[in-house]
Write an enzyme that holds these catalytic residues in place. Structure first.
Site, mmCIF file in Angstrom:
data_model
loop_
_atom_site.group_PDB
_atom_site.id
_atom_site.type_symbol
_atom_site.label_atom_id
_atom_site.label_comp_id
_atom_site.label_asym_id
_atom_site.label_seq_id
_atom_site.Cartn_x
_atom_site.Cartn_y
_atom_site.Cartn_z
ATOM 1 N N HIS A 124 0.869 -1.184 0.000
ATOM 2 C CA HIS A 124 0.000 0.000 0.000
ATOM 3 C C HIS A 124 0.904 1.232 0.000
ATOM 4 O O HIS A 124 2.024 1.175 0.533
ATOM 5 C CB HIS A 124 -0.832 -0.054 1.292
ATOM 6 C CG HIS A 124 -1.916 0.957 1.408
ATOM 7 N ND1 HIS A 124 -1.683 2.267 1.736
ATOM 8 C CD2 HIS A 124 -3.263 0.845 1.271
ATOM 9 C CE1 HIS A 124 -2.825 2.918 1.800
ATOM 10 N NE2 HIS A 124 -3.806 2.082 1.522
ATOM 11 N N ASP A 201 3.158 -4.396 8.252
ATOM 12 C CA ASP A 201 1.953 -3.598 8.081
ATOM 13 C C ASP A 201 0.762 -4.539 8.273
ATOM 14 O O ASP A 201 0.446 -5.340 7.384
ATOM 15 C CB ASP A 201 1.969 -2.974 6.678
ATOM 16 C CG ASP A 201 0.655 -2.284 6.331
ATOM 17 O OD1 ASP A 201 -0.319 -2.414 7.098
ATOM 18 O OD2 ASP A 201 0.612 -1.628 5.284
ATOM 19 N N GLN A 204 -4.365 -5.044 7.103
ATOM 20 C CA GLN A 204 -5.357 -5.982 6.546
ATOM 21 C C GLN A 204 -5.307 -7.350 7.208
ATOM 22 O O GLN A 204 -5.887 -8.300 6.691
ATOM 23 C CB GLN A 204 -5.145 -6.136 5.027
ATOM 24 C CG GLN A 204 -5.395 -4.877 4.230
ATOM 25 C CD GLN A 204 -6.821 -4.356 4.332
ATOM 26 O OE1 GLN A 204 -7.742 -5.092 4.729
ATOM 27 N NE2 GLN A 204 -7.021 -3.103 4.006
ATOM 28 N N CYS A 363 -4.785 2.306 -3.621
ATOM 29 C CA CYS A 363 -3.555 2.861 -3.003
ATOM 30 C C CYS A 363 -2.382 1.907 -3.151
ATOM 31 O O CYS A 363 -1.544 1.793 -2.236
ATOM 32 C CB CYS A 363 -3.771 3.202 -1.530
ATOM 33 S SG CYS A 363 -4.964 4.498 -1.274
#
Ligand code: PLP
Length: 405
Positions: A124, A201, A204, A363
């Site tokens: 992203h 990250d 999600q 994104c």
């Protein structure tokens, strides 16, 4: 799966009963943001009506209640992701700010000219642009883990990228475009062997699968409250204590200081060193309540339900002529295109039938370009979604395709 009353869960989300364009809303844009259960809304109202008051600084009753609630929320969040200590939990505005914090503070503290950072091809923009900015500032080099033909990360290529100049590896746990789970355990262990730190990250992943940052041995882990049934504007950065302690602060201001003189300041201890200004002490209790909601269902049950939905949706989607599923989704997100129809056109016609999906590059523009796509239509699931909603979406999609072809 334990016996779960999905109808009961669904009823806890007031927005799901509303109509759009006189059609029952089908909300399949959960990867962008999730809806909020009544308990989170109630908790937010309770905080505003019962103990709204600035935290940490007040001697008065309300301030002490608010401070206790905020710090208890920090503990709840630490417990939820398996952090050893609540001081390793830093409140941010979201995943984006958490990654920017690391890119700035880790960069200024540890990165020299010629050092290397590795990210993957599926990131992203939030886990790409901050590293580009840091590399520009520090004259460092950004390397990209490429994809194999099956859209998996090429771990052999990753191995070849790692070297003594690699200082940090930043990868998504789950791709927000492909819905594919990256092998972060392997990536973390390979990076550590090469002497690099790792940021995951988790935007999600944390709402869809069990995360234990200690077991993973992640150096940093970032996620957003609004993607896990919590409020917007609150997010989390987990970091290992020794690395956080070594890093310079992010922003200057109240809270992050120990002593201030006109020409010099000493900084507060963790986690406050990274929390300049009035924190979102309403968001933190809202997020803690959202995690309580998730725990009450059980993350394994959520994962099973969403996997069932994903398999059911894939089966139906694959029966549509011209359907192209992007990658091999297994977690919460399906991206697709139909023939040569532009994804935006499909999105608009689904919307008019009450079905909320996302279209575009999500994104992740470099990934979409790499795959040679104009964008994708993305559907993404949460615990309150149902197979009946998938049926409605499929029917609406067939109508849209018939009109557009
Ligand atoms: N990383 C991933 C994989 C995402 O999907 C998102 C949001 O969609 C982000 C980071 C950014 O999250 P936020 O906008 O909440 O900071």
């Amino acid at each position: 799966m334990t016996n779960i009353n999905f109808e009961d869960i669904r009823q806890q989300f007031p927005i799901l009963t509303r109509q759009v364009y006189n059609k029952q809303l089908v909300y399949f844009d959960n990867a962008a943001t999730t809806q909020k259960p009544q308990c989170v809304l109630d908790k937010t109202i309770e905080a505003y009506t019962q103990y709204n008051s600035n935290i940490h600084r007040g001697v008065h009753y309300l301030s002490q209640v608010a401070t206790m609630a905020h710090e208890q929320a920090r503990q709840d969040i630490a417990d939820f992701i398996g952090a050893k200590d609540k001081k390793d939990i830093i409140f941010t505005r979201g995943t984006t700010e958490a990654i920017n914090l690391v890119a700035f503070c880790f960069g200024e503290t540890f990165i020299d000219e010629g050092d290397e950072i590795i990210v993957s091809a599926v990131e992203h923009h939030s886990n790409l642009v901050p590293w580009q900015m840091m590399c520009e500032r520090k004259k460092a080099i950004l390397r990209i883990i490429p994809l194999k033909d099956d859209c998996q990360l090429d771990l052999q290529a990753f191995e070849n990228l790692l070297n003594e100049r690699t200082k940090l590896v930043a990868v998504a746990h789950v791709s927000n475009v492909l819905g594919m789970v990256n092998p972060i355990e392997t990536i973390i262990s390979m990076a550590h062997k090469a002497g690099a730190k790792v940021l995951i990250d988790g935007a999600q992943s944390v709402a869809h699968t069990r995360v234990d940052v200690s077991q993973l041995d992640a150096d940093f882990f970032a996620f957003s409250g609004h993607k896990i049934y919590g409020p917007t504007g609150i997010g989390i950065l987990y970091g290992k204590e020794n690395i956080l302690n070594a890093m310079i602060p992010y922003q200057g201001g109240g809270e992050m200081i120990q002593h201030v003189e006109y020409q010099h300041t000493t900084y507060n201890e963790l986690p406050y060193k990274f929390e300049a200004g009035t924190p979102d002490f309403i968001g933190s209790v809202g997020l803690s309540e959202a995690l309580k909601f998730v725990r009450s269902i059980g993350i394994e049950n959520i994962k099973q339900h969403e996997t069932d939905l994903l398999v059911y949706a894939l089966n139906q989607l694959n029966q549509i002529e011209g359907m192209k599923i992007i990658g091999q989704p297994t977690s919460g997100v399906i991206s697709f295109n139909v023939g040569k129809i532009h994804p935006y056109d499909i999105g608009v016609l689904l919307d008019k039938q009450g079905v909320a999906v996302r279209t575009g590059h999500h994104c992740a523009e470099p990934l979409i370009n790499l795959l040679g796509l104009p964008g994708t239509v993305r559907i993404s699931f949460a615990i309150y979604n149902t197979k009946e909603e998938i049926d409605i979406m499929i029917k609406a999609l067939k109508r849209a395709v018939a009109m557009l072809q």
